[in-house]
Write a protein that holds these residues in place. Structure first.
Motif, PDB file in Angstrom:
ATOM      1  N   GLN A 138      41.999  44.670  36.378  1.00 49.38           N
ATOM      2  CA  GLN A 138      42.160  46.115  36.529  1.00 49.38           C
ATOM      3  C   GLN A 138      43.156  46.486  37.628  1.00 49.38           C
ATOM      4  O   GLN A 138      43.478  47.672  37.791  1.00 49.38           O
ATOM      5  CB  GLN A 138      40.804  46.755  36.798  1.00 49.38           C
ATOM      6  N   ARG A 139      43.605  45.507  38.413  1.00 50.05           N
ATOM      7  CA  ARG A 139      44.619  45.821  39.423  1.00 50.05           C
ATOM      8  C   ARG A 139      45.954  45.164  39.128  1.00 50.05           C
ATOM      9  O   ARG A 139      46.864  45.211  39.949  1.00 50.05           O
ATOM     10  CB  ARG A 139      44.110  45.441  40.823  1.00 50.05           C
ATOM     11  N   ARG A 140      46.096  44.551  37.953  1.00 47.70           N
ATOM     12  CA  ARG A 140      47.375  43.948  37.588  1.00 47.70           C
ATOM     13  C   ARG A 140      48.383  45.046  37.244  1.00 47.70           C
ATOM     14  O   ARG A 140      48.155  45.861  36.347  1.00 47.70           O
ATOM     15  CB  ARG A 140      47.207  42.977  36.417  1.00 47.70           C
ATOM     16  N   ASN A 141      49.440  45.076  38.006  1.00 41.95           N
ATOM     17  CA  ASN A 141      50.548  46.026  37.809  1.00 41.95           C
ATOM     18  C   ASN A 141      50.122  47.481  37.917  1.00 41.95           C
ATOM     19  O   ASN A 141      50.730  48.371  37.336  1.00 41.95           O
ATOM     20  CB  ASN A 141      51.235  45.754  36.469  1.00 41.95           C
ATOM     21  N   GLN A 142      49.048  47.704  38.691  1.00 45.38           N
ATOM     22  CA  GLN A 142      48.638  49.067  39.001  1.00 45.38           C
ATOM     23  C   GLN A 142      47.810  49.044  40.280  1.00 45.38           C
ATOM     24  O   GLN A 142      47.308  47.994  40.688  1.00 45.38           O
ATOM     25  CB  GLN A 142      47.826  49.677  37.865  1.00 45.38           C
ATOM     26  N   LEU A 143      47.694  50.183  40.906  1.00 39.12           N
ATOM     27  CA  LEU A 143      46.884  50.309  42.110  1.00 39.12           C
ATOM     28  C   LEU A 143      45.446  50.627  41.718  1.00 39.12           C
ATOM     29  O   LEU A 143      45.195  51.584  40.973  1.00 39.12           O
ATOM     30  CB  LEU A 143      47.437  51.403  43.013  1.00 39.12           C
ATOM     31  N   GLN A 144      44.519  49.835  42.220  1.00 36.75           N
ATOM     32  CA  GLN A 144      43.103  50.059  41.949  1.00 36.75           C
ATOM     33  C   GLN A 144      42.423  50.532  43.232  1.00 36.75           C
ATOM     34  O   GLN A 144      42.529  49.889  44.280  1.00 36.75           O
ATOM     35  CB  GLN A 144      42.431  48.776  41.471  1.00 36.75           C
ATOM     36  N   LEU A 145      41.742  51.653  43.150  1.00 35.92           N
ATOM     37  CA  LEU A 145      41.048  52.201  44.306  1.00 35.92           C
ATOM     38  C   LEU A 145      39.756  51.418  44.543  1.00 35.92           C
ATOM     39  O   LEU A 145      38.881  51.351  43.673  1.00 35.92           O
ATOM     40  CB  LEU A 145      40.732  53.681  44.080  1.00 35.92           C
ATOM     41  N   LEU A 146      39.634  50.827  45.725  1.00 35.80           N
ATOM     42  CA  LEU A 146      38.465  50.028  46.073  1.00 35.80           C
ATOM     43  C   LEU A 146      37.492  50.770  46.982  1.00 35.80           C
ATOM     44  O   LEU A 146      36.279  50.633  46.843  1.00 35.80           O
ATOM     45  CB  LEU A 146      38.893  48.726  46.774  1.00 35.80           C
ATOM     46  N   VAL A 147      38.035  51.520  47.941  1.00 35.07           N
ATOM     47  CA  VAL A 147      37.223  52.199  48.954  1.00 35.07           C
ATOM     48  C   VAL A 147      37.761  53.606  49.134  1.00 35.07           C
ATOM     49  O   VAL A 147      38.978  53.822  49.161  1.00 35.07           O
ATOM     50  CB  VAL A 147      37.289  51.434  50.295  1.00 35.07           C
TER      51      VAL A 147
END
Length: 231
Positions: A138-147
């Motif tokens: 889900q974070r490949r080639n995109q920004l994934q919000l973690l916190v």
């Protein structure tokens, strides 16, 4: 845009730990590197097999553990026990006080992780703990919000005015990020080589950004990085 070289970080080693400190920490003191906005600590740690951090305490700090390789076992004074692996994100709100330990139980494998501390919005709160698995795909080639402060989009909610994103950028891909008004951004390269607005960055490098608004990330290989949106 200020580039911070990996080689300029503080260092600590003992028989089970090899650590690099982006900000002043423990015996490493640099008055120009105390924090960046609410970001107080980024320690890159390699914990050897059968090594670990014994029981110790924190208070009034928001702490994130981001494991890149291996498995780290966690125990704390709230009764939590868990194992943190790649894709997992652990957060602790130390509040008015928490004790915890982190240990590598493997006989052969080193644990590679980032330990991140952020200043809290409110002090003296009830301590708390949470852990979530965020699939790496889900974070490949995109920004994934973690916190985030509000737990939106499935992120972990924390008592800090910080939005923490992660990405794994692959060869030829491009990601853009627009810095919101009156905010700052800190980018830490976890692994690989990355170009940020044309500037080439290596693993362990970081960039502190206050004025640039549009950020463009590319790579000719593969790069993993964290982006902190800060007050």
């Amino acid at each position: 845009m200020e580039r911070i070289s990996a080689n300029s970080r503080g260092a600590f080693t003992n028989e089970w730990l090899d650590s690099r400190h982006s900000f002043s920490f423990s015996e490493y003191y640099n008055p120009e590197r105390m924090n960046f906005s609410s970001l107080r600590v980024i320690n890159e740690d390699w914990v050897a097999a059968k090594g670990g951090f014994p029981l110790h305490g924190h208070r009034d700090m928001e702490i994130v553990t981001y494991v890149m390789e291996g498995a780290l076992s966690h125990k704390d004074s709230l009764g939590n026990g868990s194992t943190i692996r790649p894709g997992d994100v652990q957060r602790m709100s130390a509040g008015r006080g928490i004790l915890h330990s982190e240990f590598n139980h493997s006989d052969t494998e080193t644990v590679h992780l980032l330990q991140i501390w952020m200043l809290p919005t409110f002090t003296g709160i009830q301590p708390s703990y949470a852990q979530e698995h965020f699939p790496l795909a889900q974070r490949r080639n995109q920004l994934q919000l973690l916190v985030s402060p509000d737990g939106r989009d499935g992120s972990l909610s924390m008592n800090t005015d910080t939005n923490l994103y992660a990405s794994i950028l692959e060869n030829g891909a491009t990601i853009s990020y627009v810095k919101p008004d009156n905010r700052a951004v800190y980018v830490h390269i976890a692994r690989g080589q990355l170009q940020l607005n044309g500037e080439t960055l290596q693993a362990g490098d970081a960039v502190a950004i206050r004025t640039e608004v549009e950020l463009t990330f590319t790579t000719a290989t593969t790069a993993e990085f964290l982006l902190f949106d800060l007050p």
